[in-house]
Motif scaffolding. Structure first.
Motif, PDB file in Angstrom:
ATOM      1  N   PRO A 141     -32.618  34.749 -11.259  1.00 53.76           N
ATOM      2  CA  PRO A 141     -33.219  35.894 -10.591  1.00 53.76           C
ATOM      3  C   PRO A 141     -34.582  36.279 -11.145  1.00 53.76           C
ATOM      4  CG  PRO A 141     -31.168  36.499 -11.714  1.00 53.76           C
ATOM      5  CD  PRO A 141     -31.341  35.050 -11.890  1.00 53.76           C
ATOM      6  N   GLU A 142     -34.833  35.966 -12.418  1.00 54.69           N
ATOM      7  CA  GLU A 142     -36.130  36.328 -12.982  1.00 54.69           C
ATOM      8  C   GLU A 142     -37.257  35.519 -12.359  1.00 54.69           C
ATOM      9  OE1 GLU A 142     -34.143  33.108 -15.229  1.00 54.69           O
ATOM     10  OE2 GLU A 142     -33.576  35.160 -14.665  1.00 54.69           O
ATOM     11  N   SER A 143     -36.935  34.340 -11.761  1.00 54.34           N
ATOM     12  CA  SER A 143     -37.976  33.516 -11.140  1.00 54.34           C
ATOM     13  C   SER A 143     -38.379  34.029  -9.773  1.00 54.34           C
ATOM     14  CB  SER A 143     -37.491  32.065 -11.008  1.00 54.34           C
ATOM     15  OG  SER A 143     -37.144  31.528 -12.273  1.00 54.34           O
ATOM     16  N   VAL A 144     -37.527  34.832  -9.141  1.00 58.92           N
ATOM     17  CA  VAL A 144     -37.805  35.276  -7.775  1.00 58.92           C
ATOM     18  C   VAL A 144     -39.051  36.151  -7.748  1.00 58.92           C
ATOM     19  CG1 VAL A 144     -36.885  36.577  -5.833  1.00 58.92           C
ATOM     20  CG2 VAL A 144     -35.384  35.109  -7.155  1.00 58.92           C
ATOM     21  N   GLY A 145     -39.141  37.091  -8.658  1.00 61.04           N
ATOM     22  CA  GLY A 145     -40.334  37.930  -8.693  1.00 61.04           C
ATOM     23  C   GLY A 145     -41.587  37.141  -8.994  1.00 61.04           C
ATOM     24  N   GLU A 146     -41.490  36.142  -9.881  1.00 62.18           N
ATOM     25  CA  GLU A 146     -42.649  35.311 -10.201  1.00 62.18           C
ATOM     26  C   GLU A 146     -43.147  34.582  -8.964  1.00 62.18           C
ATOM     27  OE1 GLU A 146     -44.559  34.557 -12.913  1.00 62.18           O
ATOM     28  OE2 GLU A 146     -43.686  36.296 -13.885  1.00 62.18           O
ATOM     29  N   VAL A 147     -42.247  34.031  -8.183  1.00 63.07           N
ATOM     30  CA  VAL A 147     -42.647  33.313  -6.972  1.00 63.07           C
ATOM     31  C   VAL A 147     -43.246  34.277  -5.959  1.00 63.07           C
ATOM     32  CG1 VAL A 147     -41.784  31.924  -5.057  1.00 63.07           C
ATOM     33  CG2 VAL A 147     -40.936  31.513  -7.373  1.00 63.07           C
TER      34      VAL A 147
ATOM     35  N   LEU B 260     -39.652  25.472 -15.114  1.00 64.26           N
ATOM     36  CA  LEU B 260     -38.880  26.705 -14.937  1.00 64.26           C
ATOM     37  C   LEU B 260     -39.027  27.584 -16.180  1.00 64.26           C
ATOM     38  CD1 LEU B 260     -36.893  27.988 -12.883  1.00 64.26           C
ATOM     39  CD2 LEU B 260     -35.038  27.021 -14.211  1.00 64.26           C
ATOM     40  N   GLY B 261     -39.311  28.847 -15.937  1.00 61.75           N
ATOM     41  CA  GLY B 261     -39.490  29.798 -17.023  1.00 61.75           C
ATOM     42  C   GLY B 261     -40.932  30.055 -17.373  1.00 61.75           C
ATOM     43  N   GLN B 262     -41.851  29.190 -16.882  1.00 66.20           N
ATOM     44  CA  GLN B 262     -43.284  29.377 -17.132  1.00 66.20           C
ATOM     45  C   GLN B 262     -43.877  30.246 -16.025  1.00 66.20           C
ATOM     46  OE1 GLN B 262     -44.815  28.305 -19.920  1.00 66.20           O
ATOM     47  NE2 GLN B 262     -42.796  27.550 -20.554  1.00 66.20           N
ATOM     48  N   PRO B 263     -44.898  31.059 -16.328  1.00 73.28           N
ATOM     49  CA  PRO B 263     -45.480  31.930 -15.288  1.00 73.28           C
ATOM     50  C   PRO B 263     -46.211  31.120 -14.234  1.00 73.28           C
ATOM     51  CG  PRO B 263     -46.732  32.070 -17.329  1.00 73.28           C
ATOM     52  CD  PRO B 263     -45.506  31.266 -17.646  1.00 73.28           C
TER      53      PRO B 263
END
Length: 925
Positions: free
Chosen positions: A862-868, A819-822
């Protein structure tokens, strides 16, 4: 030719010796005039014209002790006739002493005084007073004269000798001495003011009058001294002199004196200036060609506005136009600094009363006042300006002008910066609309307290201090509720108490509404909210933000008037479309129900926790809007907005409908059948029409999902940690040991050189790709070492497990970064690409589930949603949409996730729109 022999008077020592001798021997002590007077006169003349006027001459004269004999000489002259006889009304004054001050109109003439005064004494006094006046221009000399007791002899001379030249020089000396506060106090105590006023009315010489006027101006050095001068009648003769159109020099002196006397204008000062006929001349002098006279006159007029009794007369004389014009000039591009505008702003605000309101409105005063509210540099004056605008509360023409100029500035004053603070003990400006305050009798106090509450609530007074305690009960109107309560029932905490007070119930109690600095602005906004259609002025983003900021930010309970304004607006059908167009309904829900203000997004601000009263208020206001929206008028208005409105109005209507519509037939028809939902989704990737648009949109979609499926919750990933999830048995593990059973008959060769064992038959049945590769006519079907190009070991690991029948063994979690990695460019993306290339849909689904489990699980943000979403997988896009619109999701996180989705989608809005649409419509599908 021999040089001219120096005269004895060229020596300062000689002159001081003559002065000392005369002071000791006295005037008229028996010496012969030829041997005594002539040397003294020449010495005094030399001191005045030569020694004192020379560079450093005053300091040398003081250092050599010249002040002591000079004052002694003047003291002897002042007491030359110690007991003058009392002059009868028809008799002339004695040779040296003129009796007590005669009434106005009967003062002795200058000619009679001059003829009765001995020439020797007059000349000595003239020269001695001239020398003393010149010396008193230096601070050290003023201190020395006061120490030597030189003020009383001057006052005595002013009383006894009525010669114009002597009066002139005495007034000049007193004026110079008055430049020191200590000397000014001593001059007042010595009783010089009545004598100066007598000279002012009796003297005809312009030079003498200028000296007297200057002395009076310098004596007005403090509020106490200004009040004392006004109470002794110093203002009226100055005003009468000004009205007599004197010469320019005297006019300038009079204007400067009136300016000083009118600072902190007292009632006595205003009365005397008005009775003396000074208002008209002052207004005329406001256009004087000399700048100093013009500015002093305008500031005097501004000072006079502090007293209500003189404001009507000032308006009749044209003072309103003068002050407005000067303030407009100073606010122009070439005007003065803002600090110089303060007295004019105060004066214009005080003129917003009684008869001057119409004059101020016709002269463009409303535009000027609203311009001050727009000016951030004038923030300190905003409370005063808003209080002044209350004067136009029942002026229909002015109200229309204020609406056209814009009311959001008024709403912004509810939580504005600090204004002017009133100093303790400062005299409150009286008002022409109210009588002077006097202490009421004990039996009237309770009823008058109730009257005061009604007057404040209705805006007839700006505060308790503006109401006279002895207001007549017979003339006080019956007390009624200031405004009707909202017909929509609200929470108990927000009910407005109904206060009815009548004179018959002396024991009644009342609940006074708080009247703070926001009172005037609320009163004006309340008045505007009662017009038939207040939507254009009050149902706007800035106005609603001002009201909501006050309601939620007040340190104590907010003024009930603000709650009534909001309730009145939401209950007015004419305001429904404005609430939709301005995103007002969404703002009410976000600010009051969810606790997110515009300045609290996207970064949260440190603020107290949302109070339950705010939530209840928001729900009540939204319920009011729901009643309007579901009425026949509201249905027609919303349908018209959605089908025939501008593109911005159509989007705003689609976004607002889930908040204010509860009838399924209405929102289904507008949002689903007539395309409102797709319209809203298509607008997400366009420029935001409101700073909180994406927050509003996320909340609206979540509400709509709740309307479509109120009992079914979307399927979310398991809410358990990854390390606690029990994996399935691994079927590929048996091929990896030192003695594999069964033995591998095939190896896959990776680009890194790593060989991975495999079973040909098992792998060939896993997908059509490997069936054709390993069991078809390709050369790889005959090879024991088959290369797999473009595949790293971590990405190949879940592929090999899947080929040998592993499902849920945990191999799919290997390439997924923490989590937190691109995710873009990671081994998880490579594995997903390989699963699609090798035609392994089951592996794709397992890998996507692993990505969602780690990045969209309970620990995900929420910052992970865009990455996924950037991985471009439809199932992951739907997973992101479900995470975003989940019913238990925090509103702030939901909005931040939608922001990330919009940024990740970029210009390709199709996948995002379809994902959100599928999630919202999932229950019906």
């Amino acid at each position: 030719m021999a040089a001219a022999r120096p005269a004895p008077t060229d020596s300062l020592s000689f002159c001081l010796a003559q002065l000392t001798a005369a002071a000791g021997e006295g005037l008229g002590g028996g010496k012969d005039t030829a041997t005594n007077e002539t040397p003294l006169g020449r010495a005094l003349l030399a001191l005045r014209t030569r020694h004192v006027k020379a560079a450093g001459g005053i300091e040398r004269f003081r250092a050599r002790g010249g002040l002591r004999p000079l004052l002694a000489l003047l003291r002897r002259a002042a007491t030359a006739d110690p007991a003058p006889p009392q002059a009868s009304p028809g008799s002339a004054p004695s040779a040296i002493s003129a009796g007590p001050a005669s009434p106005s109109g009967s003062a002795p003439s200058a000619s009679s005084s001059t003829s009765s005064l001995p020439a020797r004494l007059r000349k000595t006094l003239d020269l001695g007073l001239s020398i003393l006046a010149n010396c008193c221009t230096e601070g050290a000399c003023r201190t020395e004269v006061r120490r030597l007791g030189g003020i009383l002899p001057l006052v005595t001379i002013l009383q006894c000798v009525k010669t114009d030249s002597i009066q002139n020089r005495t007034a000049r000396a007193l004026g110079n001495l008055a430049m020191e506060p200590e000397s000014c106090r001593d001059i007042h105590s010595a009783g010089a003011v009545p004598l100066l006023l007598e000279s002012l009315t009796a003297c005809q010489d312009s030079q003498c009058l200028q000296s007297v006027v200057r002395a009076l101006r310098n004596l007005a050095d403090s509020p106490q001294h200004r009040l004392a001068l006004a109470q002794q009648g110093a203002v009226r003769p100055l005003a009468e002199l000004l009205a007599a159109a004197p010469d320019p020099a005297l006019t300038s002196a009079l204007v400067r004196a009136l300016l000083e006397l009118s600072r902190g204008c007292s009632r006595a000062c205003a009365e005397q200036l008005s009775l003396g006929g000074g208002l008209g001349p002052l207004v005329s002098l406001a256009s004087h060609p000399k700048r100093a006279v013009r500015e002093a006159t305008i500031l005097t007029l501004a000072n006079l506005c502090a007293q209500g009794l003189v404001r009507p007369a000032l308006g009749n004389a044209g003072g309103v136009e003068v002050l407005l014009g000067e303030l407009r000039r100073r606010r122009g591009p070439n005007g003065a600094n803002p600090a110089s505008q303060q007295p004019l702003v105060r004066a214009v605000c005080l003129l917003c009363e009684a008869i001057n309101r119409a004059r101020l409105r016709d002269a463009g005063g409303l535009e000027l006042l609203m311009g001050l509210l727009r000016d951030s540099r004038a923030r300190a004056w905003h409370p005063r300006v808003v209080a002044a605008l209350v004067g136009f509360l029942y002026d229909t023409g002015a109200l229309g002008g204020l609406q056209a100029l814009g009311l959001p500035f008024l709403a912004g004053q509810l939580c504005g910066g600090g204004g002017e603070k009133k100093k303790r003990g400062e005299e409150k400006p009286a008002s022409w609309d109210f009588p002077e305050e006097r202490t009421p009798r004990g039996g009237q106090r309770l009823f008058l307290t109730l009257c005061r509450s009604w007057l404040i609530s209705e805006g007839y007074a700006a505060g308790p201090g503006d109401i006279s305690p002895d207001w007549s009960p017979e003339r006080c109107p019956p007390l009624e509720p200031s405004e009707p309560s909202s017909p929509t029932p609200g929470p108990t905490q927000l009910q407005t108490p109904r206060v009815v007070c009548t004179p018959r119930r002396s024991s009644a109690t009342s609940t006074e509404e708080p009247w703070g600095r926001e009172g005037p602005a609320l009163l004006l906004l309340s008045r505007f909210s009662q017009v038939p259609d207040p939507s254009g002025a009050l149902v706007t983003g800035p106005a609603l933000c001002g009201l909501l900021a006050y309601v939620t930010g007040a340190p104590g309970p907010p003024n009930p008037r603000a709650l009534r304004i909001l309730a009145r607006l939401t209950c007015n059908p004419a305001c429904l479309e404005a609430f939709v167009r301005s995103y007002g309904a969404a703002l009410l829900r976000a600010w009051l129900v969810l606790g997110v203000a515009p300045d609290d997004w996207p970064a949260p601000c440190a603020r107290p926790a949302l109070r339950s009263q705010h939530r209840e208020l928001g729900e009540m206001l939204l319920q009011n809007l729901t009643v309007q929206a579901e009425s026949p008028f509201g249905v027609g208005a919303l349908t018209h907005l959605l089908l025939s409105g501008s593109p911005e109005d159509r989007v705003a209507c689609a976004l607002t409908l889930p908040f204010i519509c509860r009838k399924p037939s209405l929102w289904r028809r507008l949002l689903l059948d007539q395309g409102g939902l797709r319209l809203l989704l298509a607008a997400l990737t366009r420029p935001a029409p409101h700073p909180l648009f994406l927050f509003f949109a996320a909340d609206s979609l979540s509400c709509l999902q709740g309307l479509l499926s109120p009992t079914v919750s979307p399927v979310l990933p398991p809410a358990i940690p990854v390390d606690l999830d029990l994996p399935s048995p691994c079927l590929y593990e048996s091929l990896l040991g030192p003695a594999p059973v069964p033995a591998p008959d095939l190896h896959f060769l990776l680009d890194s050189g790593l060989r991975l064992p495999a079973q040909r038959a098992t792998s060939a049945t896993a997908s059509p790709f490997f069936r054709a590769l390993l069991a078809g006519s390709f050369v790889e079907a005959q090879m024991d070492l088959v290369p797999l190009r473009g595949l790293s070991p971590s990405a190949a690991w879940p592929v090999l497990h899947h080929l040998h029948g592993c499902r849920g063994c945990g191999a799919a979690l290997g390439p997924v970064p923490s989590l937190g990695q691109p995710l873009l460019g990671s081994e998880a993306e490579e594995a997903l690409e390989a699963a699609g290339r090798f035609l392994l849909p089951g592996l794709e689904e397992e890998l996507e589930e692993a990505v969602g489990r780690i990045h969209l699980g309970p620990q995900g943000g929420p910052e992970s949603v865009g990455e996924v979403f950037r991985l471009g997988r439809p199932r992951l896009a739907a997973h992101c949409a479900r995470w975003t619109l989940g019913p238990g999701q925090c509103p702030r996180k939901r909005a931040l996730a939608l922001v990330g989705l919009v940024e990740a989608a970029g210009e390709e809005a199709g996948p995002l729109t379809e994902a959100l649409l599928a999630v919202v419509m999932g229950a019906e599908a």
